[in-house]
Scaffold this motif. Structure first.
Motif, PDB file in Angstrom:
ATOM      1  N   GLU A 163       0.830  -1.207   0.000  1.00 31.21           N
ATOM      2  CA  GLU A 163       0.000   0.000   0.000  1.00 31.21           C
ATOM      3  C   GLU A 163       0.866   1.259   0.000  1.00 31.21           C
ATOM      4  O   GLU A 163       0.510   2.275  -0.616  1.00 31.21           O
ATOM      5  N   GLN A 192      -4.081  -1.818  -6.600  1.00 31.19           N
ATOM      6  CA  GLN A 192      -4.930  -1.557  -5.435  1.00 31.19           C
ATOM      7  C   GLN A 192      -5.964  -2.667  -5.273  1.00 31.19           C
ATOM      8  O   GLN A 192      -6.294  -3.058  -4.146  1.00 31.19           O
ATOM      9  N   ILE A 195      -4.271  -5.581  -3.699  1.00 29.12           N
ATOM     10  CA  ILE A 195      -4.108  -5.347  -2.262  1.00 29.12           C
ATOM     11  C   ILE A 195      -5.408  -5.669  -1.529  1.00 29.12           C
ATOM     12  O   ILE A 195      -5.397  -6.271  -0.442  1.00 29.12           O
ATOM     13  N   LYS A 196      -6.522  -5.287  -2.107  1.00 29.69           N
ATOM     14  CA  LYS A 196      -7.788  -5.597  -1.452  1.00 29.69           C
ATOM     15  C   LYS A 196      -7.999  -7.105  -1.356  1.00 29.69           C
ATOM     16  O   LYS A 196      -8.499  -7.602  -0.334  1.00 29.69           O
ATOM     17  N   TYR A 199      -6.003  -8.283   1.418  1.00 32.89           N
ATOM     18  CA  TYR A 199      -6.635  -7.822   2.656  1.00 32.89           C
ATOM     19  C   TYR A 199      -7.773  -8.760   3.060  1.00 32.89           C
ATOM     20  O   TYR A 199      -7.913  -9.136   4.231  1.00 32.89           O
ATOM     21  N   LEU A 236     -10.232   1.116   1.141  1.00 37.29           N
ATOM     22  CA  LEU A 236      -9.648   0.454  -0.037  1.00 37.29           C
ATOM     23  C   LEU A 236     -10.545   0.652  -1.261  1.00 37.29           C
ATOM     24  O   LEU A 236     -10.061   0.969  -2.359  1.00 37.29           O
ATOM     25  N   GLU A 255      -5.757   5.988   0.951  1.00 37.81           N
ATOM     26  CA  GLU A 255      -4.609   5.070   1.031  1.00 37.81           C
ATOM     27  C   GLU A 255      -3.830   5.274   2.327  1.00 37.81           C
ATOM     28  O   GLU A 255      -3.366   4.308   2.953  1.00 37.81           O
ATOM     29  N   VAL A 258      -5.680   3.553   5.071  1.00 38.76           N
ATOM     30  CA  VAL A 258      -5.473   2.097   5.021  1.00 38.76           C
ATOM     31  C   VAL A 258      -4.170   1.740   5.730  1.00 38.76           C
ATOM     32  O   VAL A 258      -4.121   0.812   6.547  1.00 38.76           O
ATOM     33  N   ILE A 259      -3.125   2.476   5.427  1.00 33.15           N
ATOM     34  CA  ILE A 259      -1.820   2.219   6.053  1.00 33.15           C
ATOM     35  C   ILE A 259      -1.894   2.437   7.556  1.00 33.15           C
ATOM     36  O   ILE A 259      -1.347   1.647   8.344  1.00 33.15           O
TER      37      ILE A 259
END
Length: 271
Positions: A163, A192, A195-196, A199, A236, A255, A258-259
Motif C-alpha cells: 500500500e 490496489q 491489495i484488497k 486484505y 480500499l 490510502e 489504510v496504512i
C-alpha cells in the motif's frame, strides 16, 4: 525466503511421521508384553526407541530452526515469539532426551529382570511412551499457533509495504504526462485491487484464529475490531474508485488511512 504457508505445510506433514513412529513404538511394546519375550526382541525394541528419539529430536529441531530463520527474515527477532521458539527448541530437546532415555532404561531393566517381573517394566515403558506422545502433541499445538501469529504479522507487513508503494505512485500521478498517466493509472488501480484481495484473505485468517479462544483468539478478535473501526475495506474501495476517476487527492487520503489502520493492526499482532 521460505513462505509461511510452506512452513506450516512442512510442519504438519512431518508431524504425521512422528505420530506414526510413536504409534509403531507403542504397538511394538504391546506385542512384547508377554513374559516369554526373547532377549533379541528386547534389544530390537531398544533400537526402535533410540531411532524414534533421534528422529523426533531432529524433526522438531529442524522445524523450529526454520521458523526462527523465517522470523529473522521478516525482521521479527525483537518479538517475544522469537525468543520463545528458540527456547522451545531447548525444552523439546530436554523432553525427548530425558523421557526417551527413561524408556530405554526401562527396557534394559526388563531385559535383566526375571521373567516374572518383566510385564511390570513393559507396562511402565508403554506409559512413558504415551506420556511423550501427549506432551509432544501439546508442544506442536503451541508451535502451530505461533506459526499462525507470525504468518499474520508477515501478511500485515506485506500489505503495508504494498500500500505504501501504491500511495507513492498515486501521489506522483499529477506530475506525469497525460499519455503516461493513463497507463500508470490503470496499473495502479489493478495493484490496489490486488491489495484488497490480500486484505480479504487476511480478514479470513483473523476470523479463523479468533475462534481459537484464549489470548491468541482474543487478540485476533481485537484485530478484526481494529479493521472494522478503521473502515479499512471502505477506504480500499474508495481509493480504487478515486484512482480510476483520476481524483488523486481523495484517493491519497484513503490510502493513508489504510496504512494507518494496518499499522494499528500490526501493533496488536505484535503484542
Amino acid at each position: 525466503m521460505i513462505g509461511m504457508d510452506r512452513i506450516v505445510e512442512r510442519f504438519v506433514s512431518r508431524r504425521v511421521v512422528v505420530t506414526l513412529a510413536a504409534a509403531a513404538l507403542i504397538a511394538s511394546l504391546g506385542t512384547a508384553s508377554a513374559p516369554g519375550v526373547e532377549t533379541r526382541q528386547l534389544r530390537s525394541q531398544q533400537v526402535v526407541q533410540l531411532r524414534a528419539r533421534q528422529m523426533t529430536r531432529e524433526l522438531v529441531n529442524n522445524v523450529l530452526a526454520i521458523q526462527a530463520r523465517q522470523l529473522e527474515e521478516n525482521g521479527l527477532q525483537r518479538l517475544p515469539i522469537y525468543e520463545e521458539i528458540v527456547s522451545m527448541r531447548d525444552n523439546i530437546d530436554g523432553l525427548v532426551e530425558e523421557q526417551m532415555k527413561q524408556v530405554v532404561e526401562l527396557l534394559v531393566t526388563a531385559q535383566k529382570a526375571p521373567v516374572a517381573e518383566r510385564e511390570q517394566h513393559y507396562l511402565a515403558a508403554r506409559d512413558q511412551v504415551r506420556d511423550i506422545v501427549v506432551q509432544l502433541s501439546i508442544e506442536r499445538q503451541k508451535l502451530l499457533r505461533r506459526l499462525k501469529i507470525a504468518q499474520i504479522a508477515a501478511q500485515v507487513r506485506e500489505l503495508i509495504a504494498l500500500e505504501s508503494k501504491v500511495l507513492s505512485t498515486t501521489e506522483g500521478l499529477p506530475q506525469l504526462r497525460q499519455n503516461d498517466r493513463e497507463a500508470v493509472t490503470l496499473r495502479t488501480v489493478e495493484k490496489q485491487r490486488d491489495i484488497k484481495a490480500l486484505y480479504l484473505q487476511l480478514v479470513i485468517t483473523l476470523n479463523d484464529v479468533s475462534q481459537w479462544g484464549g489470548k491468541i483468539g482474543e487478540g485476533a478478535a481485537d484485530g478484526l475490531r481494529i479493521l472494522k473501526a478503521g473502515d479499512a475495506e471502505a477506504h480500499l474501495d474508495a481509493a480504487i474508485a478515486g484512482i480510476a476517476a483520476s481524483d488523486v487527492e481523495p484517493a491519497v487520503e484513503h490510502e493513508r488511512e489504510v496504512i494507518r489502520v494496518l499499522r494499528a493492526l500490526l501493533d496488536q499482532v505484535e503484542k
